[in-house]
Write a protein that holds these residues in place. Structure first.
Motif, PDB file in Angstrom:
ATOM      1  N   ALA A   1     -18.367 -48.204 -11.451  1.00 50.34           N
ATOM      2  CA  ALA A   1     -18.538 -46.447 -11.349  1.00 50.34           C
ATOM      3  C   ALA A   1     -17.225 -46.189 -11.517  1.00 50.34           C
ATOM      4  N   ASP A   2     -16.204 -46.847 -10.903  1.00 50.27           N
ATOM      5  CA  ASP A   2     -14.717 -46.414 -10.523  1.00 50.27           C
ATOM      6  C   ASP A   2     -14.043 -46.559 -12.055  1.00 50.27           C
ATOM      7  N   PHE A   3     -14.498 -47.643 -12.698  1.00 46.62           N
ATOM      8  CA  PHE A   3     -14.060 -47.752 -14.040  1.00 46.62           C
ATOM      9  C   PHE A   3     -14.336 -46.565 -15.181  1.00 46.62           C
ATOM     10  N   LEU A   4     -15.745 -46.349 -15.042  1.00 43.20           N
ATOM     11  CA  LEU A   4     -16.239 -45.106 -16.028  1.00 43.20           C
ATOM     12  C   LEU A   4     -15.711 -43.806 -15.430  1.00 43.20           C
ATOM     13  N   ALA A   5     -15.428 -43.584 -14.064  1.00 46.32           N
ATOM     14  CA  ALA A   5     -14.712 -42.471 -13.767  1.00 46.32           C
ATOM     15  C   ALA A   5     -13.337 -42.243 -14.461  1.00 46.32           C
ATOM     16  N   GLU A   6     -12.560 -43.354 -14.318  1.00 46.52           N
ATOM     17  CA  GLU A   6     -11.304 -43.341 -14.738  1.00 46.52           C
ATOM     18  C   GLU A   6     -11.320 -43.482 -16.308  1.00 46.52           C
ATOM     19  N   VAL A   7     -12.093 -43.718 -17.043  1.00 43.22           N
ATOM     20  CA  VAL A   7     -12.398 -43.706 -18.396  1.00 43.22           C
ATOM     21  C   VAL A   7     -12.521 -42.187 -18.937  1.00 43.22           C
ATOM     22  N   ALA A   8     -13.507 -41.638 -18.090  1.00 39.06           N
ATOM     23  CA  ALA A   8     -13.797 -40.169 -18.159  1.00 39.06           C
ATOM     24  C   ALA A   8     -12.469 -39.336 -18.218  1.00 39.06           C
TER      25      ALA A   8
END
Length: 127
Positions: A42-49
């Protein structure tokens, strides 16, 4: 339309003997207490977004994204081998990442930019 392919792997719970190479580590081995794959994802995908929004916005936001990348890019200044898509291999030192995201490499053949290829960092061999 530009296309980018991103491949990411994170060793989360592996022990030393479960890792594929001696230079690999895992979050558990780095001291993370019971790391949750769901929270990490979840943290990774938020940063990618967030970074994708900077890229799409262009202008100053894109320039900030590029600057942030250059600041943490472990490949700049390193000796590398680049396995290029046509099957060739180029050895040299990465001088920079240009404004288009390409590696700038100095090799025996001169200074060249690469936008595709598998980059392998040269590692010092133990004495």
């Amino acid at each position: 339309m530009a296309l980018a392919v991103l491949g990411v792997g994170v060793n989360v719970h592996q022990t030393r003997d479960q890792l594929p190479v001696d230079t690999a580590t895992s979050l558990a081995l780095c001291g993370a207490v019971d790391p949750s794959r769901e929270v990490i994802l979840a943290d990774f995908l938020a940063e990618v977004a967030t970074r994708h929004r900077q890229w799409i916005a262009g202008g100053d936001q894109l320039a900030a994204l590029v600057d942030d990348y250059r600041a943490v890019c472990a490949t700049i200044g390193r000796e590398v081998d680049i396995h290029i898509p046509d099957g060739g291999l180029v050895h040299g030192v990465v001088d920079a990442v240009d404004d288009d995201g390409r590696l700038v490499l100095t090799s025996a053949g001169g200074r060249t930019v690469y936008s595709a290829g598998d980059v392998v960092h040269a590692r010092l061999r133990p004495a």
